[in-house]
Design a protein around this motif. Structure first.
Motif, short mmCIF file in Angstrom:
data_model
loop_
_atom_site.label_atom_id
_atom_site.label_comp_id
_atom_site.label_asym_id
_atom_site.label_seq_id
_atom_site.Cartn_x
_atom_site.Cartn_y
_atom_site.Cartn_z
N ALA A 50 3.92 4.70 -13.13
CA ALA A 50 4.39 5.83 -14.03
C ALA A 50 4.39 7.17 -13.09
O ALA A 50 3.56 6.94 -11.96
CB ALA A 50 3.10 5.97 -14.88
N MET A 51 5.36 7.93 -13.32
CA MET A 51 5.40 8.96 -12.58
C MET A 51 5.26 10.11 -13.55
O MET A 51 5.29 10.28 -14.59
CB MET A 51 7.15 9.07 -11.92
CG MET A 51 7.40 8.08 -11.09
SD MET A 51 8.79 8.77 -10.47
CE MET A 51 9.13 7.49 -9.03
N THR A 52 4.92 11.13 -13.02
CA THR A 52 4.52 12.37 -13.72
C THR A 52 5.73 12.90 -14.52
O THR A 52 6.82 13.23 -13.91
CB THR A 52 3.89 13.59 -12.93
OG1 THR A 52 4.83 14.01 -11.91
CG2 THR A 52 2.77 13.23 -12.33
N ALA A 69 0.90 -1.22 0.12
CA ALA A 69 -0.11 -0.13 -0.04
C ALA A 69 0.75 1.30 -0.01
O ALA A 69 1.79 1.25 0.58
CB ALA A 69 -0.85 -0.03 1.24
N GLY A 70 0.32 2.13 -0.47
CA GLY A 70 1.31 3.45 -0.60
C GLY A 70 2.18 3.57 -1.92
O GLY A 70 2.17 2.71 -2.68
N SER A 71 3.06 4.47 -1.67
CA SER A 71 4.01 4.39 -2.86
C SER A 71 5.23 3.77 -2.44
O SER A 71 5.78 3.54 -1.45
CB SER A 71 4.30 5.84 -2.98
OG SER A 71 5.62 6.05 -3.90
#
Length: 144
Positions: free
Chosen positions: A127-129, A120-122
Motif C-alpha cells: 500500500a502506498m499513501t 528488506a526495505g522498499s
C-alpha cells in the motif's frame, strides 16, 4: 616279605593366610556378607539420595532442553539465517550476544547460501499513501 609302609601326607598348613580382598569382593553390600560395616548407611537414606540424584538428572535434562530452545529463539531473533537450526548449539552464545553475532557471521562467511532471503526495505509493493498522485515518470526516475 616286603615291608609295606604307607605314608600319608596332609595338605594342611599350620599358618594358612587368607588372600586379600579384591575390588570385586568389596563391591557387595555389607549386609550380604553378614557383617555390620560401620560405613554402611540405612536403606531409606540411600534410597532418598538416589531419588535426589535422579531428580537432579531430570532437572539437568530439562535445563539442557530449555537452553537449546533459548538458543534457537536467539538465532531466530537475529533474522540473518533462513533456518536457525543451521547454527549448532553453543552455551557461550547464551551468555554473550557478541559471541552469537560472531558465530552467525562466521557461518555466513563459510556458507553464504544459508543467509535469510527475506526482502528488506522498499521493494515497490504494498500500500502506498494516497496523498501523493502516482507519477509513472517519478517512479522510473526513482529506480535509476
Amino acid at each position: 616279605m616286603t615291608d609295606e609302609t604307607t605314608t600319608t601326607e596332609t595338605d594342611e598348613t599350620p599358618d594358612a593366610v587368607e588372600p586379600e580382598p579384591t575390588p570385586d569382593d568389596l563391591s557387595g553390600d555389607a549386609t550380604e556378607k553378614g557383617g555390620d560395616d560401620p560405613e554402611s548407611f540405612p536403606r531409606d537414606y540411600v534410597e532418598r539420595l538416589r531419588k535426589e540424584a535422579a531428580d537432579a538428572r531430570v532437572r539437568a535434562k530439562d535445563r539442557d532442553d530449555l537452553a537449546e530452545r533459548l538458543h534457537l529463539a536467539l538465532v531466530t531473533a537475529t533474522g540473518r539465517l533462513a533456518d536457525p537450526t543451521d547454527l549448532p548449539y553453543d552455551e557461550a552464545h547464551l551468555e554473550d550476544e557478541a559471541a552469537l553475532t560472531a558465530a552467525v557471521d562466521a557461518l555466513l562467511a563459510r556458507k553464504p547460501h544459508l543467509a535469510s532471503r527475506r526482502p528488506a526495505g522498499s521493494v515497490g509493493q504494498g500500500a502506498m499513501t494516497a496523498a501523493e498522485p502516482v507519477s509513472l515518470l517519478g517512479l522510473m526516475r526513482a529506480r535509476t
